[in-house]
Design an enzyme around this catalytic site. Structure first.
Site, mmCIF file in Angstrom:
data_model
loop_
_atom_site.group_PDB
_atom_site.id
_atom_site.type_symbol
_atom_site.label_atom_id
_atom_site.label_comp_id
_atom_site.label_asym_id
_atom_site.label_seq_id
_atom_site.Cartn_x
_atom_site.Cartn_y
_atom_site.Cartn_z
ATOM 1 N N ARG A 1 0.815 -1.247 -0.158
ATOM 2 C CA ARG A 1 -0.036 -0.133 0.060
ATOM 3 C C ARG A 1 0.784 1.396 0.113
ATOM 4 O O ARG A 1 1.646 1.409 0.958
ATOM 5 C CB ARG A 1 -1.092 -0.203 1.303
ATOM 6 C CG ARG A 1 -1.702 1.085 1.337
ATOM 7 C CD ARG A 1 -2.795 1.267 2.315
ATOM 8 N NE ARG A 1 -3.817 0.751 1.849
ATOM 9 C CZ ARG A 1 -5.282 0.673 2.226
ATOM 10 N NH1 ARG A 1 -5.527 1.602 3.337
ATOM 11 N NH2 ARG A 1 -6.217 0.192 1.632
ATOM 12 N N GLN B 1 -9.958 -3.811 -3.923
ATOM 13 C CA GLN B 1 -11.305 -3.532 -3.331
ATOM 14 C C GLN B 1 -12.370 -3.764 -4.687
ATOM 15 O O GLN B 1 -13.462 -4.006 -4.239
ATOM 16 C CB GLN B 1 -11.171 -1.822 -3.226
ATOM 17 C CG GLN B 1 -12.672 -1.173 -2.757
ATOM 18 C CD GLN B 1 -13.089 -1.743 -1.489
ATOM 19 O OE1 GLN B 1 -12.294 -1.634 -0.447
ATOM 20 N NE2 GLN B 1 -14.286 -2.361 -1.206
ATOM 21 N N ASP C 1 -16.852 7.436 -2.409
ATOM 22 C CA ASP C 1 -15.571 7.166 -1.650
ATOM 23 C C ASP C 1 -15.439 8.685 -0.805
ATOM 24 O O ASP C 1 -15.828 9.745 -1.495
ATOM 25 C CB ASP C 1 -14.504 6.887 -2.647
ATOM 26 C CG ASP C 1 -13.229 6.497 -1.642
ATOM 27 O OD1 ASP C 1 -13.472 6.269 -0.418
ATOM 28 O OD2 ASP C 1 -12.262 6.327 -2.386
ATOM 29 N N CYS D 1 -16.239 1.735 -0.355
ATOM 30 C CA CYS D 1 -15.140 1.055 0.063
ATOM 31 C C CYS D 1 -15.013 1.238 1.659
ATOM 32 O O CYS D 1 -14.183 0.141 2.210
ATOM 33 C CB CYS D 1 -14.009 1.333 -0.823
ATOM 34 S SG CYS D 1 -13.334 2.798 -0.476
ATOM 35 N N ARG E 1 -13.846 -8.577 1.061
ATOM 36 C CA ARG E 1 -12.239 -8.197 0.830
ATOM 37 C C ARG E 1 -11.683 -9.499 1.357
ATOM 38 O O ARG E 1 -10.578 -9.862 0.674
ATOM 39 C CB ARG E 1 -11.874 -7.040 1.682
ATOM 40 C CG ARG E 1 -12.611 -5.824 1.219
ATOM 41 C CD ARG E 1 -11.761 -5.309 -0.129
ATOM 42 N NE ARG E 1 -10.149 -5.087 0.064
ATOM 43 C CZ ARG E 1 -9.678 -4.141 0.371
ATOM 44 N NH1 ARG E 1 -9.964 -3.195 0.776
ATOM 45 N NH2 ARG E 1 -8.303 -4.271 0.374
ATOM 46 N N HIS F 1 -7.121 1.245 -6.997
ATOM 47 C CA HIS F 1 -7.391 0.176 -5.781
ATOM 48 C C HIS F 1 -7.902 -1.160 -6.311
ATOM 49 O O HIS F 1 -9.236 -1.477 -5.799
ATOM 50 C CB HIS F 1 -8.301 0.882 -4.581
ATOM 51 C CG HIS F 1 -8.354 0.150 -3.218
ATOM 52 N ND1 HIS F 1 -7.471 -0.762 -2.807
ATOM 53 C CD2 HIS F 1 -8.915 0.544 -2.176
ATOM 54 C CE1 HIS F 1 -7.823 -1.109 -1.501
ATOM 55 N NE2 HIS F 1 -8.589 -0.521 -1.071
HETATM 56 N N1 NVA Z 1 -9.501 7.018 -1.583
HETATM 57 C C1 NVA Z 1 -9.305 6.439 -0.267
HETATM 58 C C2 NVA Z 1 -9.443 5.151 -0.282
HETATM 59 C C3 NVA Z 1 -9.249 4.550 0.973
HETATM 60 C C4 NVA Z 1 -9.416 3.067 1.179
HETATM 61 C C5 NVA Z 1 -7.821 6.709 -0.140
HETATM 62 O O1 NVA Z 1 -6.946 6.729 -0.870
HETATM 63 O O2 NVA Z 1 -7.472 7.176 0.995
HETATM 64 N N1 CP Z 2 -11.416 0.075 1.732
HETATM 65 C C1 CP Z 2 -10.119 -0.020 2.130
HETATM 66 O O1 CP Z 2 -9.093 -0.401 1.640
HETATM 67 O O2 CP Z 2 -10.086 0.152 3.595
HETATM 68 P P1 CP Z 2 -8.768 0.376 4.388
HETATM 69 O O3 CP Z 2 -7.935 1.690 4.168
HETATM 70 O O4 CP Z 2 -9.115 0.129 6.146
HETATM 71 O O5 CP Z 2 -7.780 -0.940 4.228
#
Ligand code: NVA
Ligand code: CP
Length: 306
Positions: free
Chosen positions: A104, A134, A219, A259, A287, A131
């Site tokens: 990540r 997801q 989101d 998500c 997930r 992502h």
């Molecule tokens: N768009 C959000 C998704 C988190 C799961 C982010 O990147 O923070």
């Molecule tokens: N949806 C998602 O990726 O959640 P987290 O940021 O908690 O991993």
């Protein structure tokens, strides 16, 4: 390097994506019937996190344990990556000890650079661009609830962010129509839009996007790494909140997805996750199942050959 990676939906064929999602449903059934299934015994997943996570960390960690393997959490703060070790060097060393690596990260190039030097599969656990894990869960959830998504209409309301870019890729791979409603300047990445052609349309009007849609998704307005823009974004996105009234314009059997984590009162109204049309909790649980199928596919070649 011969390993298969999952950095984007475009790394798999549509048939492979469907196979993984169907397998996710099977694995969910096995777990619900308490059937032990441990094809990844002695296999180890490394998980590098540059950003926070609840679902991604838990689902990969629990998933590996349930498949008979182990997962190791690596924060960039505590590894030499945080002190400037080149990502390419880390990839060579880590992939010599691990069976797969999940990352990540902020810059998507961190994933592609790591993958280029990795002997083992690399999985995108979220980047600033995409992502895809997801989207596996989202597509599994829609299949469970409504059947095939091919030919359906999906509305994305809000920021054209990493999630939205992955919806653009999913529209290409699964053959659905995607309508994106976002403020000017917050569109999905043009590199992904260019590949999608007329599969994706843009509008400034959430009502136009949602009208007759079979799936509505949104989101957060401020993604991780954009915290300094939060105030400005609150004002720009205010007309894009998804409410029960907005969903009333969609198809009668519309499914709402988020998500998570969600900010009630911002991108969704306070009551939306409790609305019967919301599948957010099922989506979050999936997930686990979808990623177990992904790990099985990537880490056990014997399964892939079947
Ligand atoms: N768009 C959000 C998704 C988190 C799961 C982010 O990147 O923070
Ligand atoms: N949806 C998602 O990726 O959640 P987290 O940021 O908690 O991993």
């Amino acid at each position: 390097m011969s390993a298969r990676h999952f950095l984007s939906f475009m790394d798999f064929t549509p048939d492979e994506l469907v196979a993984v999602i169907r397998r996710g449903i099977e694995l969910k059934g096995l777990r619900n019937r308490a059937v032990l299934h441990e094809p990844l015994k002695n296999r180890v997943l490394g998980m590098i996190f540059e950003k926070s996570s609840t679902r991604t960390r838990l689902s990969f960690e629990a998933g590996m344990i349930q498949l008979g393997g182990q997962a190791i959490f690596l924060s960039t703060r505590d590894t030499q990556l945080g002190r400037g070790e080149p990502i390419e060097d880390a990839a060579i060393v880590m992939s010599s000890m691990l069976d797969a690596v999940m990352i990540r990260t902020f810059a998507h190039s961190t994933l592609t650079r790591f993958a280029a030097h990795s002997n083992v599969p690399v999985i995108n656990g979220l980047s600033d661009d995409l992502h895809p894990c997801q989207l596996l869960a989202d597509m599994q959830t829609f299949l469970e609830l409504r059947g095939a998504i091919q030919g359906k209409t999906v509305a994305w309301v809000g920021d054209g962010n990493n999630m939205c870019n992955s919806y653009v890729e999913a529209a290409i791979q699964f053959g659905f129509q995607l309508r994106v409603a976002c403020p000017e300047g917050y569109e999905p990445d043009p590199r992904f839009l260019a590949k999608a052609g007329d599969r994706v349309t843009l509008t400034r009007d959430p009502r136009e996007a949602v009208r007759g849609a079979h799936l509505v998704s949104t989101d957060v307005w401020t993604s991780m790494g954009q915290e300094e823009e939060a105030e400005q974004r609150l004002a720009r996105f205010a007309p894009f909140q998804v409410t029960r009234e907005l969903l009333d314009l969609a198809a009668p059997d519309v499914v709402f997805m988020h998500c998570l984590p969600a900010h009630r009162g911002e991108e969704i109204s306070h009551d939306l996750l409790e609305d019967p049309r919301s599948a957010a909790w099922q989506q979050a649980e999936n997930r686990l199942h979808a990623q177990k199928a992904l790990l099985e596919f990537l880490v056990t070649p014997a399964y892939r050959a079947e």
